[in-house]
Design a protein around this motif. Sequence first.
Motif, mmCIF file in Angstrom:
data_model
loop_
_atom_site.group_PDB
_atom_site.id
_atom_site.type_symbol
_atom_site.label_atom_id
_atom_site.label_comp_id
_atom_site.label_asym_id
_atom_site.label_seq_id
_atom_site.Cartn_x
_atom_site.Cartn_y
_atom_site.Cartn_z
ATOM 1 N N MET A 1 30.342 23.948 -62.427
ATOM 2 C CA MET A 1 30.711 23.684 -61.056
ATOM 3 C C MET A 1 29.976 24.618 -60.109
ATOM 4 O O MET A 1 29.711 24.263 -58.989
ATOM 5 N N ILE A 2 29.625 25.811 -60.589
ATOM 6 C CA ILE A 2 28.879 26.735 -59.733
ATOM 7 C C ILE A 2 27.399 26.375 -59.717
ATOM 8 O O ILE A 2 26.749 26.435 -58.683
ATOM 9 N N LEU A 3 26.881 25.942 -60.871
ATOM 10 C CA LEU A 3 25.467 25.581 -60.935
ATOM 11 C C LEU A 3 25.173 24.266 -60.218
ATOM 12 O O LEU A 3 24.090 24.082 -59.679
ATOM 13 N N ARG A 4 26.136 23.339 -60.231
ATOM 14 C CA ARG A 4 25.951 22.037 -59.588
ATOM 15 C C ARG A 4 27.192 21.671 -58.772
ATOM 16 O O ARG A 4 27.946 20.769 -59.125
ATOM 17 N N PRO A 5 27.446 22.338 -57.653
ATOM 18 C CA PRO A 5 28.679 22.105 -56.897
ATOM 19 C C PRO A 5 28.830 20.683 -56.356
ATOM 20 O O PRO A 5 29.945 20.186 -56.240
ATOM 21 N N ARG A 6 27.737 20.009 -56.066
ATOM 22 C CA ARG A 6 27.837 18.639 -55.536
ATOM 23 C C ARG A 6 28.360 17.669 -56.586
ATOM 24 O O ARG A 6 28.929 16.639 -56.273
ATOM 25 N N ALA A 7 28.190 18.002 -57.864
ATOM 26 C CA ALA A 7 28.670 17.150 -58.943
ATOM 27 C C ALA A 7 30.158 17.362 -59.207
ATOM 28 O O ALA A 7 30.771 16.585 -59.923
ATOM 29 N N TRP A 8 30.740 18.415 -58.636
ATOM 30 C CA TRP A 8 32.140 18.764 -58.885
ATOM 31 C C TRP A 8 32.902 18.947 -57.569
ATOM 32 O O TRP A 8 33.465 20.007 -57.316
ATOM 33 N N PRO A 9 32.962 17.927 -56.711
ATOM 34 C CA PRO A 9 33.605 18.102 -55.396
ATOM 35 C C PRO A 9 35.088 18.482 -55.469
ATOM 36 O O PRO A 9 35.589 19.170 -54.590
ATOM 37 N N ASN A 10 35.781 18.085 -56.524
ATOM 38 C CA ASN A 10 37.200 18.428 -56.635
ATOM 39 C C ASN A 10 37.428 19.915 -56.867
ATOM 40 O O ASN A 10 38.539 20.412 -56.695
ATOM 41 N N PHE A 11 36.392 20.634 -57.285
ATOM 42 C CA PHE A 11 36.516 22.056 -57.561
ATOM 43 C C PHE A 11 35.907 22.928 -56.462
ATOM 44 O O PHE A 11 35.648 24.102 -56.672
ATOM 45 N N LYS A 12 35.707 22.349 -55.297
ATOM 46 C CA LYS A 12 35.081 23.085 -54.195
ATOM 47 C C LYS A 12 35.878 24.344 -53.849
ATOM 48 O O LYS A 12 35.318 25.412 -53.641
ATOM 49 N N GLY A 13 37.194 24.233 -53.805
ATOM 50 C CA GLY A 13 38.030 25.386 -53.487
ATOM 51 C C GLY A 13 37.929 26.485 -54.528
ATOM 52 O O GLY A 13 37.818 27.670 -54.196
ATOM 53 N N GLU A 14 37.948 26.088 -55.801
ATOM 54 C CA GLU A 14 37.849 27.066 -56.885
ATOM 55 C C GLU A 14 36.495 27.770 -56.895
ATOM 56 O O GLU A 14 36.411 28.978 -57.057
ATOM 57 N N SER A 15 35.416 27.000 -56.698
ATOM 58 C CA SER A 15 34.089 27.618 -56.714
ATOM 59 C C SER A 15 33.916 28.546 -55.517
ATOM 60 O O SER A 15 33.332 29.623 -55.641
ATOM 61 N N ALA A 16 34.462 28.163 -54.355
ATOM 62 C CA ALA A 16 34.387 29.033 -53.175
ATOM 63 C C ALA A 16 35.152 30.332 -53.428
ATOM 64 O O ALA A 16 34.688 31.421 -53.057
ATOM 65 N N LEU A 17 36.312 30.252 -54.061
ATOM 66 C CA LEU A 17 37.100 31.447 -54.366
ATOM 67 C C LEU A 17 36.364 32.361 -55.345
ATOM 68 O O LEU A 17 36.319 33.582 -55.157
ATOM 69 N N ILE A 18 35.766 31.778 -56.374
ATOM 70 C CA ILE A 18 35.011 32.576 -57.350
ATOM 71 C C ILE A 18 33.856 33.297 -56.653
ATOM 72 O O ILE A 18 33.659 34.498 -56.832
ATOM 73 N N LEU A 19 33.099 32.566 -55.847
ATOM 74 C CA LEU A 19 31.960 33.174 -55.163
ATOM 75 C C LEU A 19 32.417 34.241 -54.172
ATOM 76 O O LEU A 19 31.771 35.281 -54.020
ATOM 77 N N TRP A 20 33.553 34.040 -53.510
ATOM 78 C CA TRP A 20 34.096 35.034 -52.584
ATOM 79 C C TRP A 20 34.477 36.313 -53.321
ATOM 80 O O TRP A 20 34.189 37.415 -52.879
ATOM 81 N N LYS A 21 35.107 36.156 -54.491
ATOM 82 C CA LYS A 21 35.485 37.322 -55.302
ATOM 83 C C LYS A 21 34.245 38.060 -55.810
ATOM 84 O O LYS A 21 34.238 39.285 -55.902
#
Length: 79
Positions: free
Chosen positions: A1-21
């Motif tokens: 989901m981090i390598l291909r965020p457009r392929a995983w739109p339902n995980f946008k919140g989770e990937s944003a949180l991971i990147l923020w941390k």
Amino acid sequence: MILRPRAWPNFKGESALILWKLKGLDWWRLVKEDKANNRGACLIAQSVTKGGFAQSYVAAGGPAWLQELFESEEVSSSV
């Protein structure tokens, strides 16, 4: 989901949180691991999705049926 965020739109919140941390860390890297190199995790994921296990393996202390695999992986990675 981090390598291909457009392929995983339902995980946008989770990937944003991971990147923020991760911004709080001085140094980090993301490494994609092949299934063959991490068989234990792959087998656990399959057993959860296909077997319908509800309890976390972490909370339960790890699956006994994978103990030998984990031990052999530990030995081969330390050589």
